[in-house]
Design a protein around this motif. Sequence first.
Motif, PDB file in Angstrom:
ATOM      1  N   ALA A 171     -16.926   3.974  -4.133  1.00 51.12           N
ATOM      2  CA  ALA A 171     -16.227   3.583  -2.904  1.00 51.12           C
ATOM      3  C   ALA A 171     -16.943   2.426  -2.211  1.00 51.12           C
ATOM      4  CB  ALA A 171     -16.114   4.786  -1.969  1.00 51.12           C
ATOM      5  N   ALA A 189      -5.631  -1.565   3.479  1.00 47.66           N
ATOM      6  CA  ALA A 189      -5.446  -0.604   2.378  1.00 47.66           C
ATOM      7  C   ALA A 189      -6.780  -0.300   1.696  1.00 47.66           C
ATOM      8  CB  ALA A 189      -4.439  -1.150   1.362  1.00 47.66           C
ATOM      9  N   ASP A 190      -7.627  -1.330   1.505  1.00 49.20           N
ATOM     10  CA  ASP A 190      -8.946  -1.122   0.897  1.00 49.20           C
ATOM     11  C   ASP A 190      -9.797  -0.191   1.750  1.00 49.20           C
ATOM     12  OD1 ASP A 190      -8.413  -2.935  -1.201  1.00 49.20           O
ATOM     13  OD2 ASP A 190      -9.013  -4.627   0.062  1.00 49.20           O
ATOM     14  N   SER A 199     -11.985   6.214   2.962  1.00 55.76           N
ATOM     15  CA  SER A 199     -11.678   7.653   3.004  1.00 55.76           C
ATOM     16  C   SER A 199     -12.473   8.420   1.967  1.00 55.76           C
ATOM     17  CB  SER A 199     -10.182   7.885   2.773  1.00 55.76           C
ATOM     18  OG  SER A 199      -9.422   7.343   3.817  1.00 55.76           O
ATOM     19  N   TYR A 226      -1.051   2.358  -2.659  1.00 53.65           N
ATOM     20  CA  TYR A 226      -2.014   1.252  -2.675  1.00 53.65           C
ATOM     21  C   TYR A 226      -1.381   0.015  -3.308  1.00 53.65           C
ATOM     22  CZ  TYR A 226      -6.417  -1.265  -3.295  1.00 53.65           C
ATOM     23  OH  TYR A 226      -7.428  -2.213  -3.253  1.00 53.65           O
ATOM     24  N   LEU A 260      -3.532  10.162   0.437  1.00 51.50           N
ATOM     25  CA  LEU A 260      -4.917  10.473   0.807  1.00 51.50           C
ATOM     26  C   LEU A 260      -5.010  11.821   1.517  1.00 51.50           C
ATOM     27  CD1 LEU A 260      -6.042   6.938   2.029  1.00 51.50           C
ATOM     28  CD2 LEU A 260      -7.011   8.191   0.083  1.00 51.50           C
ATOM     29  N   LEU A 287      -8.354   3.397   1.581  1.00 54.01           N
ATOM     30  CA  LEU A 287      -8.586   4.054   0.293  1.00 54.01           C
ATOM     31  C   LEU A 287     -10.069   4.325   0.055  1.00 54.01           C
ATOM     32  CD1 LEU A 287      -7.730   5.090  -2.489  1.00 54.01           C
ATOM     33  CD2 LEU A 287      -7.746   2.721  -3.288  1.00 54.01           C
ATOM     34  N   PHE A 288     -10.856   3.269  -0.006  1.00 48.93           N
ATOM     35  CA  PHE A 288     -12.263   3.428  -0.377  1.00 48.93           C
ATOM     36  C   PHE A 288     -13.085   4.031   0.757  1.00 48.93           C
ATOM     37  CE2 PHE A 288     -10.663  -0.254  -2.887  1.00 48.93           C
ATOM     38  CZ  PHE A 288     -10.597   0.405  -4.101  1.00 48.93           C
ATOM     39  N   ILE A 306      -1.272   7.960  -3.885  1.00 51.80           N
ATOM     40  CA  ILE A 306      -2.349   7.006  -3.593  1.00 51.80           C
ATOM     41  C   ILE A 306      -2.169   5.748  -4.441  1.00 51.80           C
ATOM     42  CG2 ILE A 306      -4.830   6.565  -3.880  1.00 51.80           C
ATOM     43  CD1 ILE A 306      -5.302   9.509  -3.057  1.00 51.80           C
ATOM     44  N   LEU A 318       0.401   5.592   0.975  1.00 52.30           N
ATOM     45  CA  LEU A 318      -1.037   5.646   0.704  1.00 52.30           C
ATOM     46  C   LEU A 318      -1.701   6.693   1.584  1.00 52.30           C
ATOM     47  CD1 LEU A 318      -3.713   4.624  -0.490  1.00 52.30           C
ATOM     48  CD2 LEU A 318      -3.674   2.786   1.213  1.00 52.30           C
TER      49      LEU A 318
END
Length: 198
Positions: A113, A128-129, A135, A56, A8, A132-133, A52, A4
């Motif tokens: 996001a 992970a959330d 970033s 994820y 990113l 991901l969101f 990604i 992940l």
Amino acid sequence: MTWLVLGLVLFLGVHTVSIVSPTGRNQLVQRMGESTFKGLYALVSFVGLGLIVWGYGLAREAPVLLYALPTGFRHLAALLMLPVFVLLFAAYLPGRIRTATKHPMLLAVKLWALAHLLAQSVTGGTLADVLLFGSFLIWAAADRVSLKRRAAAGLLRSLPLGPARARNDGIALVGGLVVYVVFVLWLHAWLFGVRPFG
């Protein structure tokens, strides 16, 4: 989590060239040629996006819980998502929505996001959330600031999209809301295995 993070870095990394160096993209295009640069840009973006999605998915199998929110935040997330698809349509359809928001795609990314960080009220927000969101949220905010600076310095190339038309706003509004409903009722569960409303 490694995949992940790598995804990113690749995906957001190539989309950050102009943030880090306002003239960097133009220098790379001159050095490599337009078609080579675009091809490499697309390839790195595609690989990054694939990593990604895969990373994820792997991270969701062994979640590291960081926070929990009241269930009501889910409804706030759904409300924040309402204009996202409208803004994505408006990014390519010149009209009042595009003019008023200036950069509708970046606004859409920020809302998407933030909504997804708030939507973790049922399962809880995981590492992970946040990666991901968070970033994407930070990247979109940084790119918006960068665009203002580049515009002030005269370094932005404007894409010819044609004249602003009220009809385009109608298409963006109706098309965006239809896609939102389809996503909420069917597509989100089919693509990601999560039903926005349980």
